[in-house]
Design a protein around this motif. Structure first.
Motif, PDB file in Angstrom:
ATOM      1  N   GLU A  64       0.286  -1.554   0.184  1.00 44.56           N
ATOM      2  CA  GLU A  64      -0.289  -0.080   0.174  1.00 44.56           C
ATOM      3  C   GLU A  64       0.949   1.663  -0.322  1.00 44.56           C
ATOM      4  N   VAL A  65       0.328   1.992  -0.757  1.00 43.47           N
ATOM      5  CA  VAL A  65       1.317   3.254  -1.021  1.00 43.47           C
ATOM      6  C   VAL A  65       0.296   4.552  -0.439  1.00 43.47           C
ATOM      7  N   ILE A  66       0.144   5.634  -0.085  1.00 46.24           N
ATOM      8  CA  ILE A  66       0.035   6.983   0.296  1.00 46.24           C
ATOM      9  C   ILE A  66       1.149   8.209  -0.172  1.00 46.24           C
ATOM     10  N   GLU A  67       1.029   8.949  -1.316  1.00 46.11           N
ATOM     11  CA  GLU A  67       1.252  10.004  -1.572  1.00 46.11           C
ATOM     12  C   GLU A  67       0.783  11.477  -0.529  1.00 46.11           C
ATOM     13  N   VAL A  84       6.752  -1.957   7.096  1.00 39.18           N
ATOM     14  CA  VAL A  84       7.949  -1.280   6.805  1.00 39.18           C
ATOM     15  C   VAL A  84       6.879   0.105   6.593  1.00 39.18           C
ATOM     16  N   VAL A  85       7.428   1.442   6.937  1.00 40.13           N
ATOM     17  CA  VAL A  85       7.026   2.690   7.091  1.00 40.13           C
ATOM     18  C   VAL A  85       7.965   3.086   6.521  1.00 40.13           C
ATOM     19  N   ARG A  86       7.945   3.903   5.061  1.00 39.22           N
ATOM     20  CA  ARG A  86       8.788   4.634   4.565  1.00 39.22           C
ATOM     21  C   ARG A  86       8.328   5.551   4.347  1.00 39.22           C
ATOM     22  N   ILE A  87       9.021   6.990   4.693  1.00 37.69           N
ATOM     23  CA  ILE A  87       9.036   8.196   4.404  1.00 37.69           C
ATOM     24  C   ILE A  87      10.308   9.035   3.383  1.00 37.69           C
ATOM     25  N   VAL A  88       9.932   9.472   2.362  1.00 38.94           N
ATOM     26  CA  VAL A  88      10.652  10.601   1.364  1.00 38.94           C
ATOM     27  C   VAL A  88      10.079  11.968   1.659  1.00 38.94           C
TER      28      VAL A  88
END
Length: 69
Positions: A1-4, A27-31
């Protein structure tokens, strides 16, 4: 799942959310895709913890994808 997510001014309108991550292996990734002139601060903290996952073992934690079968 991706949240922009896009926000113009995080000081005036900060973003908060609660993501459900059932089980282990999430995994939670913040860019930050903004230029260096627009730094950001981010934090990921537990809202609640399922205490029953830790009963009788390691709590379902898998490091490096190694399952000791």
């Amino acid at each position: 799942e991706v949240i922009e997510l896009y926000t113009e001014d995080g000081f005036d309108r900060p973003f908060f959310c609660i993501l459900e991550t059932p089980g282990s292996g999430n995994v939670v990734r913040i860019v930050n895709t903004a230029p260096v002139e627009f730094p950001m601060t981010a934090a990921v903290v537990p809202h609640s913890i399922n205490e029953e996952m830790g009963m009788g073992g390691d709590g379902g934690v898998v490091l490096g994808g190694d399952l000791a079968w």
